[in-house]
Scaffold this active site. Structure first.
Site, PDB file in Angstrom:
ATOM      1  CG  HIS A  90      38.812  -5.362 -28.744  1.00  0.00           C
ATOM      2  ND1 HIS A  90      38.249  -6.400 -28.774  1.00  0.00           N
ATOM      3  CD2 HIS A  90      40.315  -5.793 -28.722  1.00  0.00           C
ATOM      4  CE1 HIS A  90      39.338  -7.612 -28.637  1.00  0.00           C
ATOM      5  NE2 HIS A  90      40.646  -6.801 -28.219  1.00  0.00           N
ATOM      6  NE  ARG A 125      49.942  -6.339 -24.973  1.00  0.00           N
ATOM      7  CZ  ARG A 125      49.016  -7.150 -25.559  1.00  0.00           C
ATOM      8  NH1 ARG A 125      48.024  -7.449 -24.860  1.00  0.00           N
ATOM      9  NH2 ARG A 125      48.874  -7.553 -26.633  1.00  0.00           N
ATOM     10  CG  ASN A 182      44.439  -9.823 -23.051  1.00  0.00           C
ATOM     11  OD1 ASN A 182      44.381  -8.591 -23.037  1.00  0.00           O
ATOM     12  ND2 ASN A 182      44.894 -10.506 -24.097  1.00  0.00           N
ATOM     13  CE  LYS A 201      37.804 -10.584 -25.198  1.00  0.00           C
ATOM     14  NZ  LYS A 201      38.213  -9.731 -26.226  1.00  0.00           N
ATOM     15  CG  HIS A 210      38.746  -9.810 -32.240  1.00  0.00           C
ATOM     16  ND1 HIS A 210      38.193 -10.993 -32.322  1.00  0.00           N
ATOM     17  CD2 HIS A 210      39.356  -9.505 -31.399  1.00  0.00           C
ATOM     18  CE1 HIS A 210      38.786 -11.634 -31.306  1.00  0.00           C
ATOM     19  NE2 HIS A 210      39.408 -10.819 -30.404  1.00  0.00           N
ATOM     20  CG  LEU A 228      45.561 -15.696 -32.709  1.00  0.00           C
ATOM     21  CD1 LEU A 228      46.222 -16.224 -31.480  1.00  0.00           C
ATOM     22  CD2 LEU A 228      45.121 -16.882 -33.841  1.00  0.00           C
ATOM     23  CG  HIS A 249      52.602  -8.812 -28.686  1.00  0.00           C
ATOM     24  ND1 HIS A 249      52.454  -9.540 -27.656  1.00  0.00           N
ATOM     25  CD2 HIS A 249      51.215  -9.029 -29.258  1.00  0.00           C
ATOM     26  CE1 HIS A 249      51.296  -9.962 -27.376  1.00  0.00           C
ATOM     27  NE2 HIS A 249      50.578  -9.570 -28.390  1.00  0.00           N
ATOM     28  CB  ALA A 288      48.416 -13.647 -31.839  1.00  0.00           C
TER      29      ALA A 288
HETATM   30  O1  DOR Z   1      46.140 -11.072 -31.919  1.00  0.00           O
HETATM   31  C1  DOR Z   1      45.504 -10.692 -30.694  1.00  0.00           C
HETATM   32  N1  DOR Z   1      46.304 -10.082 -29.874  1.00  0.00           N
HETATM   33  N2  DOR Z   1      44.535 -11.450 -30.521  1.00  0.00           N
HETATM   34  C2  DOR Z   1      43.909 -11.411 -29.253  1.00  0.00           C
HETATM   35  O2  DOR Z   1      42.748 -11.881 -29.166  1.00  0.00           O
HETATM   36  C3  DOR Z   1      44.597 -10.880 -28.188  1.00  0.00           C
HETATM   37  C4  DOR Z   1      45.735  -9.811 -28.486  1.00  0.00           C
HETATM   38  C5  DOR Z   1      46.803  -9.602 -27.397  1.00  0.00           C
HETATM   39  O3  DOR Z   1      46.380  -9.427 -26.332  1.00  0.00           O
HETATM   40  O4  DOR Z   1      47.899  -9.611 -27.798  1.00  0.00           O
HETATM   41 ZN    ZN Z   2      41.890  -8.070 -28.457  1.00  0.00          ZN
END
Ligand code: DOR
Ligand code: ZN
Length: 346
Positions: free
Chosen positions: A13, A17, A41, A99, A174, A219, A251, A263
């Site tokens: 997992h 980006r 995502n 997903k 997770h 998260l 991030h 997150a």
């Molecule tokens: O903390 C997280 N960041 N949990 C996720 O499910 C997505 C991820 C993200 O893409 O930043």
């Molecule tokens: Zn993730």
């Protein structure tokens, strides 16, 4: 000095980006791992086999020549996913899994699924062709306390999917709670779970220790100590249903240290060192290889990797780099609040 040798790990997992971040983070994963499942995502999300293939090309370009690394691609499910494209993309090996993000559960999940019953025909097809379903398992009901979202998801949604489609291969991703460990242990062989290094290393106090710590915000959110202990127990036990998915989620520093901080924890650089330390602390180094290199491959019906890595225990704690630089920007690297003596020999 002590040294161990294990089969080269896989990361089931990751978030890579796009653009400059992708170029900077792919080598952090490809250095330590042979394979990884790449999350879809992005903005906009990876919705089709063609999207996944284009994305894979960018990832492959960013892999340093010295690394032998294979990214496994995924499709982001929506209520409008084209079932035929999904099926053909899987059968033609363009994608490895799909997903399920409940809409609004996490970063870039707004196009996700509001009503799981709407995607049951897609999930049925996946069960028929053996395509794995990866699940972000959190309730999106705003009345549910953030610390209970995983538990409620198990009761309301995962229980339903599992009952309807017991043959569907599912990874509950997770996991963060004792309830999730029990669900997975008690379910049939098609259900397994991934666990991150940060959920093994920290409990929710870390978010608030001496002030608010945005670099420990992810998260599903970190949970109470007894949940962390339950994760430690299953991860270090060798139980084949539990394996590593780092959820490394970069991030930029200013997006984390922000009035509305994102997150996600960027951990790929030191994941193997941190896990070696945790497994040693719990007297379970003999099961490290199961967790990082064997159990996930078995769940996905893949062979384990042929090459090995060495991990060396130093006499002094290793000095972590604090950041990865991206032009003038920085990505803060996860550090877990305890000393780490193990280093991967590259
Ligand atoms: O903390 C997280 N960041 N949990 C996720 O499910 C997505 C991820 C993200 O893409 O930043
Ligand atoms: Zn993730």
């Amino acid at each position: 000095m002590k040294e161990i040798e294990i089969i080269k790990p896989d990361d089931w997992h990751v978030h890579f980006r796009d653009n400059e971040i992708l170029k900077a983070v792919v080598p952090e994963t490809s250095r330590h791992f042979a394979r990884a499942i790449v999350m879809p995502n992005l903005m906009p999300p990876i919705l089709t086999g063609n999207d996944a293939n284009e994305y894979k090309k960018k990832i492959n370009k960013a892999i340093p020549n010295k690394d032998n690394f294979n990214p496994f691609m995924t499709i982001y499910l929506t209520e409008n996913t084209d079932k035929n494209d999904l099926k053909q993309s899987y059968l033609n090996n363009l994608v490895f899994a799909a997903k399920l993000y409940p809409a609004g559960a996490t970063t870039n999940s707004d196009s996700g699924v509001q009503n799981v019953s709407k995607i049951m025909p897609i999930l049925e097809t996946m069960a028929k062709i053996g395509m794995p379903l990866l699940i972000h398992g959190e309730s999106t009901d705003r009345n549910v306390d953030i610390f209970d979202r995983e538990k409620i998801f198990l009761e309301t949604t995962l229980g339903f999917i599992y009952k309807e489609l017991p043959n569907l291969k599912i990874t509950l991703e997770h996991i963060t709670t004792q309830e999730a460990t029990l669900f997975v242990k008690n379910a049939n062989k098609n259900i397994a779970a991934s666990i991150t290094p940060h959920h093994l290393a920290l409990n929710r106090n870390a978010i608030f220790h001496n002030g608010i710590n945005p670099h420990h915000y992810c998260l599903p959110i970190l949970k109470r100590e007894h949940h962390r202990k339950a994760l430690i127990e299953v991860a270090t036990s060798g139980n084949p249903k539990f394996f590593l998915g780092t959820d490394t989620a970069p991030h930029l520093q200013h997006d984390k240290e922000n009035a509305c901080g994102c997150a996600g924890i960027f951990n790929s650089t030191y994941t193997i060192s941190i896990l070696s330390q945790i497994f040693e602390n719990y007297d379970a180094l003999e099961n490290l290889e199961n967790f990082v290199s064997i159990n996930g491959a078995k769940h996905y019906k893949l062979e384990t990797n042929k090459t090995k890595i060495k991990i060396i225990k130093k006499t002094n704690p290793i000095k972590f780099k604090k950041y990865l630089k991206i032009g003038t920007e920085k990505l803060v690297i996860f550090y877990p609040n305890f000393e780490i003596f193990w280093e991967v020999k590259l």
